[in-house]
Design a protein around this motif. Sequence first.
Motif, PDB file in Angstrom:
ATOM      1  N   UNK A 146       0.835  -1.205   0.000  1.00  0.00           N
ATOM      2  CA  UNK A 146       0.000   0.000   0.000  1.00  0.00           C
ATOM      3  C   UNK A 146       0.868   1.253   0.000  1.00  0.00           C
ATOM      4  N   UNK A 147       1.893   1.247   0.844  1.00  0.00           N
ATOM      5  CA  UNK A 147       2.768   2.419   0.944  1.00  0.00           C
ATOM      6  C   UNK A 147       3.520   2.666  -0.357  1.00  0.00           C
ATOM      7  N   UNK A 148       4.032   1.591  -0.963  1.00  0.00           N
ATOM      8  CA  UNK A 148       4.748   1.774  -2.236  1.00  0.00           C
ATOM      9  C   UNK A 148       3.818   2.292  -3.323  1.00  0.00           C
ATOM     10  N   UNK A 149       2.600   1.752  -3.367  1.00  0.00           N
ATOM     11  CA  UNK A 149       1.625   2.207  -4.357  1.00  0.00           C
ATOM     12  C   UNK A 149       1.235   3.662  -4.147  1.00  0.00           C
ATOM     13  N   UNK A 150       1.004   4.035  -2.883  1.00  0.00           N
ATOM     14  CA  UNK A 150       0.636   5.426  -2.586  1.00  0.00           C
ATOM     15  C   UNK A 150       1.795   6.379  -2.855  1.00  0.00           C
ATOM     16  N   UNK A 151       3.012   5.933  -2.560  1.00  0.00           N
ATOM     17  CA  UNK A 151       4.182   6.783  -2.836  1.00  0.00           C
ATOM     18  C   UNK A 151       4.326   7.008  -4.347  1.00  0.00           C
ATOM     19  N   UNK A 152       4.139   5.952  -5.118  1.00  0.00           N
ATOM     20  CA  UNK A 152       4.204   6.076  -6.579  1.00  0.00           C
ATOM     21  C   UNK A 152       3.100   6.988  -7.095  1.00  0.00           C
ATOM     22  N   UNK A 153       1.914   6.832  -6.542  1.00  0.00           N
ATOM     23  CA  UNK A 153       0.781   7.677  -6.926  1.00  0.00           C
ATOM     24  C   UNK A 153       1.052   9.143  -6.572  1.00  0.00           C
ATOM     25  N   UNK A 154       1.597   9.379  -5.384  1.00  0.00           N
ATOM     26  CA  UNK A 154       1.909  10.746  -4.960  1.00  0.00           C
ATOM     27  C   UNK A 154       2.990  11.364  -5.856  1.00  0.00           C
ATOM     28  N   UNK A 155       4.032  10.582  -6.158  1.00  0.00           N
ATOM     29  CA  UNK A 155       5.081  11.095  -7.056  1.00  0.00           C
ATOM     30  C   UNK A 155       4.515  11.407  -8.434  1.00  0.00           C
ATOM     31  N   UNK A 156       3.650  10.539  -8.927  1.00  0.00           N
ATOM     32  CA  UNK A 156       3.024  10.767 -10.239  1.00  0.00           C
ATOM     33  C   UNK A 156       2.193  12.053 -10.222  1.00  0.00           C
ATOM     34  N   UNK A 157       1.447  12.255  -9.138  1.00  0.00           N
ATOM     35  CA  UNK A 157       0.643  13.480  -9.016  1.00  0.00           C
ATOM     36  C   UNK A 157       1.536  14.721  -9.004  1.00  0.00           C
ATOM     37  N   UNK A 158       2.655  14.621  -8.317  1.00  0.00           N
ATOM     38  CA  UNK A 158       3.552  15.781  -8.276  1.00  0.00           C
ATOM     39  C   UNK A 158       4.174  16.050  -9.640  1.00  0.00           C
ATOM     40  N   UNK A 159       4.525  15.004 -10.375  1.00  0.00           N
ATOM     41  CA  UNK A 159       5.068  15.228 -11.718  1.00  0.00           C
ATOM     42  C   UNK A 159       4.012  15.833 -12.645  1.00  0.00           C
ATOM     43  N   UNK A 160       2.779  15.378 -12.523  1.00  0.00           N
ATOM     44  CA  UNK A 160       1.692  15.971 -13.319  1.00  0.00           C
ATOM     45  C   UNK A 160       1.515  17.432 -12.913  1.00  0.00           C
ATOM     46  N   UNK A 161       1.603  17.720 -11.621  1.00  0.00           N
ATOM     47  CA  UNK A 161       1.494  19.109 -11.146  1.00  0.00           C
ATOM     48  C   UNK A 161       2.633  19.965 -11.678  1.00  0.00           C
TER      49      UNK A 161
END
Length: 162
Positions: A2-17
């Motif tokens: 869960x943590x790895x998935x959420x970290x990847x999701x958060x990083x992806x959101x920041x790159x999109x931002x």
Amino acid sequence: MLTRGCALLARSCMWVSIMGLVLLIAAVSLQIFGRHVLNSTPTWAESLSLLLVLFVTMLGAAVGVRDAGHIGFESLVELLPASARRAVQLLIHALVLLFGAIMSWNCAILAESVHTYMIPNLGISEAWKYAPATLSGALIAVFSFEHIVALLRNQKVVPAWR
């Protein structure tokens, strides 16, 4: 997992931002250039800028919830005994999860209610104005759930950007 998935999701959101911020700077620069040099501002640039601001801020806010980048009064919670501190932290994350879910649900309803209307200068649905908040609310709920699971396992959520 869960943590790895959420970290990847958060990083992806920041790159999109970050990409959205670059596009926002380009759109605003085009507006300024058009207004002051060409004496003719592109009509779509302002609408695009407003839409990009929504995406950048909403995705950034969701990641801020995950990475604890938001403003908080942690000093009050730290004064509590360990058992009470954990209970208050669980309550806080549960309330934030509830907020994110309610925000996502209601923004989705708003998006659905205006999806037939168009943003005149962009030719896309008005629903796009509510998509960032809908997505952000869902992400806030997921990231708060991650914090709850981490607290129950006596673990900490490591920020995605560290």
